[in-house]
Scaffold this active site. Structure first.
Site, short mmCIF file in Angstrom:
data_model
loop_
_atom_site.label_atom_id
_atom_site.label_comp_id
_atom_site.label_asym_id
_atom_site.label_seq_id
_atom_site.Cartn_x
_atom_site.Cartn_y
_atom_site.Cartn_z
CE LYS A 49 -60.57 26.70 49.12
NZ LYS A 49 -61.12 27.13 50.39
CD GLN A 92 -63.79 28.35 52.23
OE1 GLN A 92 -63.36 27.37 51.65
NE2 GLN A 92 -63.14 29.50 52.24
CG ASP A 115 -57.72 24.33 55.01
OD1 ASP A 115 -57.07 24.91 54.12
OD2 ASP A 115 -58.90 24.61 55.29
N1 GUN Z 1 -61.02 30.92 54.31
C1 GUN Z 1 -60.14 31.76 53.70
N2 GUN Z 1 -59.05 31.07 53.32
C2 GUN Z 1 -59.22 29.80 53.70
C3 GUN Z 1 -58.43 28.61 53.58
O1 GUN Z 1 -57.30 28.60 53.06
N3 GUN Z 1 -58.96 27.50 54.11
C4 GUN Z 1 -60.18 27.49 54.70
N4 GUN Z 1 -60.61 26.34 55.20
N5 GUN Z 1 -60.94 28.55 54.82
C5 GUN Z 1 -60.46 29.71 54.32
#
Ligand code: GUN
Length: 278
Positions: A49, A92, A115
């Site tokens: 990211k 996350q 998200d």
């Molecule tokens: N963990 C795995 N994929 C994701 C995601 O798309 N968003 C978040 N917040 N955590 C994750």
């Protein structure tokens, strides 16, 4: 268009588009990612990211806590909600045991929830007024759009009902007038359902769970799975068995994966505009 869909190519196309949008915004965008505890997969996702944000000119801040209480976490998020220099907030997942994920997620301002997981954003999506929508689901829709999949009236089977992928896809596919069937771990006779699918979308997190005989001839197969085994990545579909039967398939890696962070960038831009309107 090749039968094996190239997610990296589509990512480059979309990122070029999103970079232009960012350049036209007079303010600097900033994404804050919060991570709690040790999780090797999360470390990789967060690093990816950061790389993409830096590439397109979004400021990236990583708040990593070895341990933090739920109340402290909510208070950190409250500070970020009130900080006008922060465009997007992402917690996350998974969070460590003992922290109520829903409480934490719902403490994020819906206008900064990149998200798309807060109750308000889920409600907006299911009531037909989508605002911020989970980025993996958006990535899947962009792949379907790119191959000109005819969604209206098609039988689409989604295997998996997670908040990040399966559920938002149901809402997005219904908006396109697809006939949507959702299957999950308690579905009886899964093969009977999946073999009816014109478009089969699989997001269960189970290595090579979908075999060749689960798939209708000339179906479109979207594999959202990312399963690590002995240092190698596998999808939720047995690629070698399925590829000979289907019309299109997304590989793992290199299919849906590259689009996920791409649409996170889209969501940071969307969040900015939502906050400007508010
Ligand atoms: N963990 C795995 N994929 C994701 C995601 O798309 N968003 C978040 N917040 N955590 C994750």
């Amino acid at each position: 268009m090749d039968k094996v869909i190239n997610g990296k190519l589509l990512r480059e196309e979309k990122l070029a588009l999103f970079s232009e949008k960012i350049k036209s915004i007079p303010d600097k965008l900033k994404l804050v990612v919060i991570q709690v505890g040790e999780n090797a997969a999360s470390d990789v996702y967060v690093r990816n990211k950061r790389n993409v944000c830096e590439r397109v000119g979004i400021l990236f801040k990583h708040l990593k806590y070895d341990s933090i209480t739920e109340d402290e976490l909510v208070s950190v998020i409250s500070g970020l909600n009130n900080d006008s220099s922060v465009t997007g907030i992402l917690v996350q997942l998974p969070l460590p045991e003992g922290i109520n994920t829903e409480n934490v997620i719902n403490s994020i301002s819906p206008l900064k929830d990149v998200d798309g997981l807060t109750i308000k954003n889920v409600g907006a999506l299911f009531s037909g007024k989508p605002r911020l929508v989970p980025c993996t689901a958006l990535g899947v829709m962009s792949i379907l759009d790119n191959i000109d999949a005819n969604l209206e009236g098609s039988n689409v089977v989604v295997v998996g009902r997670s908040k990040l992928v399966g559920l938002p896809l149901v809402a997005l596919l219904l908006r396109e007038n697809a006939t949507v069937t959702v299957c999950h771990s308690k579905t009886v006779n899964l093969k009977e359902k999946t073999s009816q699918a014109d478009i089969l979308i699989v997001a269960v997190g189970n290595k090579e769970f979908i075999k060749g005989d689960f798939v209708k001839k000339d179906a479109i197969v979207i594999d959202v799975g990312i399963n690590r085994d002995s240092g190698k990545l596998y999808g939720d579909c047995a690629f070698d068995e399925v590829v000979g039967k289907c019309k299109y398939i997304t590989p793992v890696p290199g299919g849906v994966g590259p689009l996920t962070i791409t649409y996170l960038i889209n969501n940071v831009i969307e969040a900015y505009h939502l906050q400007k309107k508010d």
